[in-house]
Scaffold this motif. Structure first.
Motif, PDB file in Angstrom:
ATOM      1  N   ALA A   1      32.614  35.472  41.965  1.00  0.00           N
ATOM      2  CA  ALA A   1      31.526  36.390  42.166  1.00  0.00           C
ATOM      3  C   ALA A   1      31.209  36.788  40.714  1.00  0.00           C
ATOM      4  N   PRO A   2      29.885  37.025  40.300  1.00  0.00           N
ATOM      5  CA  PRO A   2      29.479  37.896  38.948  1.00  0.00           C
ATOM      6  C   PRO A   2      30.365  39.082  38.627  1.00  0.00           C
ATOM      7  N   GLY A   3      30.829  38.983  37.388  1.00  0.00           N
ATOM      8  CA  GLY A   3      31.703  40.335  37.128  1.00  0.00           C
ATOM      9  C   GLY A   3      33.260  40.342  37.289  1.00  0.00           C
ATOM     10  N   ILE A   4      33.710  39.185  38.108  1.00  0.00           N
ATOM     11  CA  ILE A   4      34.959  39.082  38.547  1.00  0.00           C
ATOM     12  C   ILE A   4      35.691  37.787  37.810  1.00  0.00           C
ATOM     13  N   SER A   5      36.514  38.036  36.940  1.00  0.00           N
ATOM     14  CA  SER A   5      37.113  37.030  36.201  1.00  0.00           C
ATOM     15  C   SER A   5      38.529  36.896  36.686  1.00  0.00           C
TER      16      SER A   5
ATOM     17  N   GLU B   1      35.849  44.633  42.432  1.00  0.00           N
ATOM     18  CA  GLU B   1      35.249  44.945  41.132  1.00  0.00           C
ATOM     19  C   GLU B   1      35.656  46.430  40.904  1.00  0.00           C
ATOM     20  N   THR B   2      35.670  46.968  41.635  1.00  0.00           N
ATOM     21  CA  THR B   2      36.297  48.560  41.324  1.00  0.00           C
ATOM     22  C   THR B   2      38.009  48.379  41.018  1.00  0.00           C
ATOM     23  N   ALA B   3      38.603  47.739  41.860  1.00  0.00           N
ATOM     24  CA  ALA B   3      39.867  47.634  41.721  1.00  0.00           C
ATOM     25  C   ALA B   3      40.234  46.748  40.382  1.00  0.00           C
ATOM     26  N   GLY B   4      39.246  46.063  40.118  1.00  0.00           N
ATOM     27  CA  GLY B   4      39.549  45.063  38.731  1.00  0.00           C
ATOM     28  C   GLY B   4      39.421  46.179  37.586  1.00  0.00           C
ATOM     29  N   GLN B   5      38.509  46.968  37.762  1.00  0.00           N
ATOM     30  CA  GLN B   5      38.360  48.118  36.558  1.00  0.00           C
ATOM     31  C   GLN B   5      39.495  48.885  36.380  1.00  0.00           C
ATOM     32  N   MET B   6      39.848  49.464  37.508  1.00  0.00           N
ATOM     33  CA  MET B   6      41.145  50.367  37.646  1.00  0.00           C
ATOM     34  C   MET B   6      42.429  49.396  37.346  1.00  0.00           C
TER      35      MET B   6
END
Length: 633
Positions: A529-533, A477-482
């Motif tokens: 997982a939720p929040g990961i597209s 999730e953090t890597a996706g936002q970055m």
């Protein structure tokens, strides 16, 4: 009989009356130019052209130096700390000064600097370089540490060089050296204007040129087209290299005087930043430059509590804190990027950061003025606060197998979250960058603030992984936002102004580790997982690769091209295999031939962010191993 007095060179060349004032005549005082009196003004000069190896002897100058090395700051374990408690009469502190001759090496360095100065200013108009810096400043950019002095130095340098004799460059080089040998004076009542006047106009020093030409070099990076100086990339590159070389000489000549001061430290830091752009963030030359800056910081004693030092005016106190904070942050970030130990340990430093928006009296480093504005000072504060937590993560890495590791990690995460919440609300980027209706500088500032916070969380969660080849949900999730934010920065790059870190640094330092984790997650068939597209991840990876490959942000021959091209080549292989074989049932990754060997080769080293990671990832036995859930949208 009245003594015949010679006019200074500026008045003589202009054929104007000179009042012979010493050390500066009134005409030069008002114009701000360097006032030079020849030592033998009425002596007929030889007709042959002077040689660099036999320069005209005027104005003669040998800097007065201490024949013994300048010790700089001496701490509590030194001999000085012991002997200062021994009574001695006052006369022992007034030993006569001895004049040491100028060494051959110093003369050679001075001649080299003078020659580069002549070459640069006969090829490029000084007025045009000043216009370039002025245009760059108007875009909102600046040198982060030398910010208060850049415009003043540009104005001063543009008025300096009025002589046009064959050896004018030698005359000015010596006068600049003479000024550089003078100590910078200040007291508790000094202000920025009186302090700056000691190295501007006729008091210009080599450090003044160092700041100006560092600004010119940086401006050539941010401004791709400036007809007064360059229209083609080759000319742009040539100017950048030349002004960087002169900035180098200005710094080295200043340091050769062995009288380290605030101005020299500023030039050292900005020179290091210039080399990180010109030579690349992986260059040993840049790494050594950073080491020199850190050494000077310790030699000046700026790792000690600066507020306990008497007689320092507030503006200079804040400038020194800013210098410490930026150098401390650079040490941590470069150490992480290169996978090398940091060199400024917080155990041996008094952690100090400047006040934000000129607000003295803050009780803690986490306290911010709610009316603070985005700027280099705020960027310095935030970067240093995050660097402090990054060092704690690094320390935790050394004790990873300690039973209390998880608890200590939770404390660091809580600190990171508290720091984020303590920021002024208008510093926190909570939406997409393209939806942020702010100035180019402010948008870049907000993006960097957010990336720095995410990076602390990323490093912490990376540390807690059992194995790098099996990333968990929080780090994905953090890597996706970055990665999503880095891709936005790439796409909006023309609408952003460098607020402290350049585009390539953001791509390499934040974007590459994030992309690597996401690629590992896809290769290891991580469950949905939720929040990961997955669609968003694939889209961001595609844009990331395309922008690098088409050369919009980095080109062959650029310093960081090898690192970025290797990483994007690996990502492209994955994307190609995904799109060409999406309809075929994949093999189970755990049963692929050689997969266990590959996993063993992939380093778990938290600080290894260089090409080695991407080489190991590229050696994965099959980039086609995708779990069916990953193919869903």
């Amino acid at each position: 009989m009245a003594t015949r007095l010679a006019a200074c060179e500026t008045c003589r060349k202009a054929k104007q009356a000179c009042d012979h004032g010493q050390p500066v005549c009134s005409r030069c005082q008002s114009s701000g130019g360097i006032c030079i009196y020849r030592t033998a003004p009425f002596k007929r000069r030889r007709t042959e052209k002077p040689s660099l190896r036999s320069p005209d002897p005027s104005p003669s100058f040998s800097p007065r130096r201490n024949p013994y090395p300048n010790p700089g700051y001496l701490g509590s374990s030194s001999h000085a700390a012991i002997f200062k408690h021994i009574a001695s009469d006052d006369h022992s502190h007034n030993a006569p000064e001895t004049e040491a001759p100028q060494s051959v090496g110093d003369n050679y360095m001075l001649l080299q600097g003078a020659d580069v100065l002549r070459h640069l200013l006969t090829r490029y108009p000084l007025s045009a370089m000043k216009e370039l810096v002025t245009f760059w400043l108007a875009k909102g950019a600046n040198l982060a540490l030398a910010e208060p002095f850049v415009a003043r130095c540009a104005e001063s340098v543009s008025q300096l060089f009025t002589l046009h004799d064959d050896n004018w460059h030698l005359v000015y080089a010596r006068r600049l050296l003479e000024n550089s040998a003078k100590p910078l004076q200040f007291n508790e009542h000094s202000d920025l204007g009186t302090f700056s006047a000691q190295f501007l106009d006729h008091n210009a020093r080599w450090e003044t040129l160092g700041i100006f030409f560092a600004a010119v070099s940086r401006a050539t990076i941010d401004i791709p087209f400036f007809p007064l100086l360059y229209t083609a990339e080759e000319d742009q590159y040539t100017l950048r290299r030349l002004v960087t070389k002169l900035s180098d000489f200005a710094l080295e000549v200043s340091l050769s005087l062995d009288c380290l001061n605030d101005l020299q430290l500023i030039v050292q830091y900005e020179n290091f930043i210039v080399h990180s752009y010109v030579d690349g963030d992986q260059s040993y030359h840049s790494w050594r430059k950073l080491g020199d800056v850190i050494s000077s910081t310790f030699a000046l004693g700026y790792h000690e509590n600066l507020e306990t030092k008497p007689g320092i005016p507030l503006f200079l106190m804040e400038l020194r804190k800013t210098a410490f904070a930026r150098i401390y942050s650079a040490d941590k970030n470069i150490a992480i990027f290169l996978g090398r130990p940091p060199r400024m340990n917080k155990r041996f430093c008094h952690f100090q950061i400047p006040f934000d928006h000129q607000t003295p009296g803050q009780s803690s480093s986490n306290e911010w003025d709610p009316d603070s504005k985005p700027g280099y000072r705020a960027d310095t504060r935030w970067s240093a606060l995050c660097a402090f937590l990054k060092e704690e993560v690094w320390e935790l890495l050394q004790d990873k197998h300690d039973a209390a590791c998880g608890q200590r990690a939770s404390i660091i995460q809580r600190k990171a979250e508290e720091q984020w919440e303590a920021l002024p609300a208008h510093f926190r980027l909570e939406s997409s960058l393209k939806q942020c209706a702010r100035s180019p500088f402010e948008r870049d500032f907000l993006a960097h603030v957010r990336l720095t916070h995410l990076h602390v969380l990323f490093l912490l969660r990376l540390l807690l992984l059992n194995t790098l080849t099996e990333p968990d949900i929080p780090i994905i999730e953090t890597a996706g936002q970055m990665l999503a934010l880095v891709v936005e920065i790439i796409l909006l790059r023309e609408q952003l102004t460098n607020s402290g870190t350049g585009l390539i640094w953001k791509v390499a330092y934040y974007g590459l580790p994030a992309a690597g984790i996401l690629l590992l997650a896809l290769l290891k068939q991580h469950p949905h997982a939720p929040g990961i597209s997955r669609n968003k991840i694939l889209q961001d990876l595609s844009v990331f690769v395309a922008e690098v490959q088409i050369g919009t942000i980095v080109k062959p021959g650029d310093p960081n091209y090898a690192l970025l091209s290797k990483a994007t080549s690996t990502i492209q292989r994955f994307l190609d295999s995904f799109h060409s074989d999406a309809g075929q049932p994949p093999l189970e990754a755990g049963h692929e031939e050689g997969s266990d060997d590959w996993a063993a080769l992939l380093s778990q080293d938290l600080w290894d962010a260089e090409a080695g990671f991407w080489q190991s990832l590229a050696d994965h036995p099959s980039l086609l191993a995708l779990d069916p859930p990953l193919l869903s949208v």
